[in-house]
Write an enzyme that holds these catalytic residues in place. Sequence first.
Site, PDB file in Angstrom:
ATOM      1  N   HIS A   1     -73.604   8.328  45.200  1.00 12.61           N
ATOM      2  CA  HIS A   1     -72.617   8.195  46.274  1.00 12.61           C
ATOM      3  C   HIS A   1     -71.954   9.548  46.564  1.00 12.61           C
ATOM      4  CE1 HIS A   1     -69.222   5.765  48.248  1.00 12.61           C
ATOM      5  NE2 HIS A   1     -68.727   6.991  48.170  1.00 12.61           N
ATOM      6  N   GLU A   2     -71.561  10.254  45.500  1.00 14.87           N
ATOM      7  CA  GLU A   2     -70.831  11.522  45.702  1.00 14.87           C
ATOM      8  C   GLU A   2     -71.751  12.623  46.225  1.00 14.87           C
ATOM      9  OE1 GLU A   2     -67.809  11.097  45.811  1.00 14.87           O
ATOM     10  OE2 GLU A   2     -67.667   9.281  44.600  1.00 14.87           O
TER      11      GLU A   2
ATOM     12  N   GLN B   1     -64.295  15.180  51.090  1.00 18.54           N
ATOM     13  CA  GLN B   1     -63.290  14.118  51.292  1.00 18.54           C
ATOM     14  C   GLN B   1     -61.871  14.660  51.277  1.00 18.54           C
ATOM     15  OE1 GLN B   1     -65.121  11.332  48.201  1.00 18.54           O
ATOM     16  NE2 GLN B   1     -64.372   9.915  49.751  1.00 18.54           N
TER      17      GLN B   1
ATOM     18  N   GLY C   1     -64.711   8.358  41.713  1.00 16.27           N
ATOM     19  CA  GLY C   1     -65.446   9.554  42.085  1.00 16.27           C
ATOM     20  C   GLY C   1     -64.873  10.106  43.374  1.00 16.27           C
TER      21      GLY C   1
ATOM     22  N   HIS D   1     -72.156  12.395  49.832  1.00 18.66           N
ATOM     23  CA  HIS D   1     -71.040  12.971  50.604  1.00 18.66           C
ATOM     24  C   HIS D   1     -71.297  14.445  50.912  1.00 18.66           C
ATOM     25  CE1 HIS D   1     -67.919   9.989  51.118  1.00 18.66           C
ATOM     26  NE2 HIS D   1     -67.907   9.652  49.843  1.00 18.66           N
TER      27      HIS D   1
ATOM     28  N   CYS E   1     -65.398   3.233  49.301  1.00 22.24           N
ATOM     29  CA  CYS E   1     -65.278   4.682  49.477  1.00 22.24           C
ATOM     30  C   CYS E   1     -63.847   4.996  49.886  1.00 22.24           C
ATOM     31  CB  CYS E   1     -66.252   5.143  50.559  1.00 22.24           C
ATOM     32  SG  CYS E   1     -66.213   6.922  50.842  1.00 22.24           S
ATOM     33  N   LEU E   2     -63.271   6.035  49.273  1.00 24.46           N
ATOM     34  CA  LEU E   2     -61.896   6.410  49.595  1.00 24.46           C
ATOM     35  C   LEU E   2     -61.766   6.817  51.070  1.00 24.46           C
ATOM     36  CD1 LEU E   2     -60.959   8.517  46.449  1.00 24.46           C
ATOM     37  CD2 LEU E   2     -60.599   6.079  46.848  1.00 24.46           C
TER      38      LEU E   2
HETATM   39 NI    NI Z   1     -67.073   7.915  49.028  1.00 28.59          NI
END
Ligand code: NI
Length: 183
Positions: free
Chosen positions: A142-143, A52, A47, A146, A100-101
């Site tokens: 989660h997304e 991000q 995701g 963000h 998380c990226l």
């Molecule tokens: Ni993340």
Amino acid sequence: MTVLPVMKMGRPILRERAVEVADPSDPQIAALAADMIETMEAEEGIGIAAPQVDVPLRLIVVLPIVERAQKKQAPPEPLVVINPEIVPLGDELVDGVEGCLSIPGLRGDVPRYRRIRWSGFGLDGQAIGGEAGDLVARVFQHEVDHLDGVLYLDRMRDLRSLGFVDALEGEDGQTPDDPAERE
Ligand code: NI
């Protein structure tokens, strides 16, 4: 399409509320979504959210993968959701491992609603929605977080579950405390 640089924790954009996309069918939004998908795939994520990649818009990509164990199968089509909204279905919270990226190398246990209803708009401007459970529901939560400047660390109930992936998986030469953390 382009693999975009991923903003890491510390960038102010990751702590700000992203703004609604005025026209979901704008071709520039489709181009952004394509780049986000390519970036997510390059980073082996499941995701990604627009902030991000340094774009303060309410746009997420979710890979509707049912189980991590199914990674060997052909990956499902990424789901692009513009101006997403989620509503919990029931009160049940379940802990699960997240990374998380924007916080590379770390994993931790995060409580999330087991089931949600999601809605939003697709790249054609049409309303879309559905229900999701377990890992897919987790990725949605989660997304969408963000888009509101929230990172998974903020949601953790016990920071002792936080660790470096290579340590949790025993790949740093040590014995992992909890091999169940593998993914
Ligand atoms: Ni993340």
